[in-house]
Design an enzyme around this catalytic site. Structure first.
Site, short mmCIF file in Angstrom:
data_model
loop_
_atom_site.label_atom_id
_atom_site.label_comp_id
_atom_site.label_asym_id
_atom_site.label_seq_id
_atom_site.Cartn_x
_atom_site.Cartn_y
_atom_site.Cartn_z
N GLY A 36 90.80 -19.31 70.93
CA GLY A 36 90.02 -19.11 71.69
C GLY A 36 89.23 -18.58 71.02
N HIS A 37 88.92 -18.46 70.68
CA HIS A 37 88.04 -18.02 68.68
C HIS A 37 87.18 -19.55 68.36
CE1 HIS A 37 89.73 -13.90 68.48
NE2 HIS A 37 88.46 -14.03 68.25
N GLY A 149 81.86 -15.64 74.28
CA GLY A 149 83.60 -15.99 74.93
C GLY A 149 82.83 -15.36 76.30
N LYS A 151 85.90 -14.68 78.13
CA LYS A 151 86.60 -13.45 77.82
C LYS A 151 85.86 -12.36 77.97
CE LYS A 151 90.50 -11.35 76.62
NZ LYS A 151 90.06 -10.32 76.13
N SER A 188 93.71 -11.17 70.90
CA SER A 188 94.28 -10.78 69.17
C SER A 188 94.88 -9.26 69.43
CB SER A 188 92.71 -10.02 68.04
OG SER A 188 92.52 -11.14 68.13
P1 AMP Z 1 86.06 -10.70 69.09
O1 AMP Z 1 87.27 -11.67 68.21
O2 AMP Z 1 87.63 -10.24 69.68
O3 AMP Z 1 85.39 -9.37 69.32
O4 AMP Z 1 85.99 -12.03 70.05
C1 AMP Z 1 84.91 -12.56 68.97
C2 AMP Z 1 84.47 -13.81 69.83
O5 AMP Z 1 85.61 -14.55 70.46
C3 AMP Z 1 83.73 -13.08 71.44
O6 AMP Z 1 82.87 -14.05 71.82
C4 AMP Z 1 84.70 -13.28 72.65
O7 AMP Z 1 84.48 -12.90 74.01
C5 AMP Z 1 85.67 -14.62 72.53
N1 AMP Z 1 86.95 -14.66 72.66
C6 AMP Z 1 88.23 -13.65 72.34
N2 AMP Z 1 88.95 -14.08 73.18
C7 AMP Z 1 88.74 -15.58 73.51
C8 AMP Z 1 89.43 -16.77 74.71
N3 AMP Z 1 90.85 -16.06 75.23
N4 AMP Z 1 88.42 -17.25 74.85
C9 AMP Z 1 87.54 -17.45 74.67
N5 AMP Z 1 86.41 -16.03 74.34
C10 AMP Z 1 87.38 -15.95 73.60
#
Ligand code: AMP
Length: 284
Positions: A36-37, A149, A151, A188
């Site tokens: 996703g990232h 994301g 998400k 994560s």
């Molecule tokens: P995080 O590391 O969880 O703070 O996420 C960092 C970025 O990745 C944020 O903009 C989230 O929305 C995005 N993100 C996390 N999981 C996904 C996913 N499964 N699909 C798309 N973007 C994601």
């Protein structure tokens, strides 16, 4: 890829690039990178020539009882993945670099109108922490585009609003949710699920799909659809924080027979110790 942990070096490097006419795009993350990232990073590559990714597990957005200390940190693997995506700069500040006067003494940024609902109710202070760190990263990097994301739909809506309210000259782009083969939104935190719960976890997406299909088939019984979805989730063993049908732009809750056309169905529910978050958009 250059990895930098100090603001002054990041600024110096980016200023040099910008003087050569480079357009900068920022992808903020908390690391432990998954597909996703990486989809965000690939989108970033398409929209500007200098890609900056940040990894910072932001203490301001974690509640006292949340998983700040146990949040998965996998810097070496993350660096390899970002290197393979041709990222230009990885910014990995430590906490004192970002909060030199302490987290609690730092200036904050908040958007109460979109934060006092959904996850904001269950995680008080979370979105203030998010707005503050994103604002700070925007000021440090001064990107022309930033990628987030879908998400985290509420987070994306809040960041878009923050950036428009504060006249930030930054294009905020949302990227669709990346999913596992069985539909579970990648996160994560999925690795906290035990084997039994991992099998159950996709039910959250299936319930969203079922609700979306009912709306697509013409139902406007939004309240009733949410109640029935919550019952389905509870029957499957989830503890439901919310299951709501809302307007995509301002996140207003839809009542039966409302005529909004751009709709988002949002769910947050816990399985065991793991809080799962997902959503589906539908335009009718
Ligand atoms: P995080 O590391 O969880 O703070 O996420 C960092 C970025 O990745 C944020 O903009 C989230 O929305 C995005 N993100 C996390 N999981 C996904 C996913 N499964 N699909 C798309 N973007 C994601």
């Amino acid at each position: 890829m250059q990895t930098l942990n100090q603001i002054k070096y990041l600024r110096a490097a980016l200023n040099a690039d910008k003087n050569h006419g480079g357009q900068v795009v920022l992808v903020p993350t908390m690391g432990n990178l998954h597909e996703g990232h990486l989809q965000l990073v690939r989108r970033a590559r398409e929209v500007a020539d200098i890609v900056v990714v940040s990894i910072f597990v932001n203490p301001m957005q974690f509640g006292a009882s949340e998983d700040l200390s146990s949040y998965p940190r996998t810097l070496t693997e993350d660096q390899d993945k970002l290197d393979a995506e041709n990222v230009d700069y990885l910014f990995i500040p430590d906490v004192p670099e970002i909060y030199p006067n302490g987290v609690d003494n730092h200036t904050t940024v908040a958007n109460p109108s979109l934060s006092n609902m959904l996850c904001g109710i269950h995680r008080p202070g979370h979105f203030q922490g998010v707005c503050t760190i994103v604002n700070k990263l925007f000021n440090l990097v001064q990107p022309s585009v930033a990628i987030f994301g879908e998400k985290d739909f509420q987070q994306l809506a809040i960041i878009k609003r923050m950036s428009s309210d504060l006249c930030m000259p930054i294009d905020i782009i949302g990227v669709p949710t990346a999913r596992a083969h069985d539909g579970l939104a990648l996160s994560s935190r999925n690795q906290y699920l035990n084997n039994i719960d991992r099998v159950k976890a996709p039910i959250i997406y299936q319930t969203l799909q079922k609700t979306r299909d009912a709306i697509a088939a013409g139902s406007k019984q939004y309240g009733t659809l949410c109640e029935s979805a919550k019952l389905d989730l509870k029957a499957a063993g989830f503890e439901v924080d919310y299951f709501d049908i809302r307007n995509q732009k301002n996140l207003t809750l839809l009542n039966n027979n409302d005529s909004d056309t751009d709709i988002v169905i949002l769910a947050a529910a816990t399985l065991g110790e793991t809080r799962l978050l997902d959503n589906i958009q539908i335009s009718i």
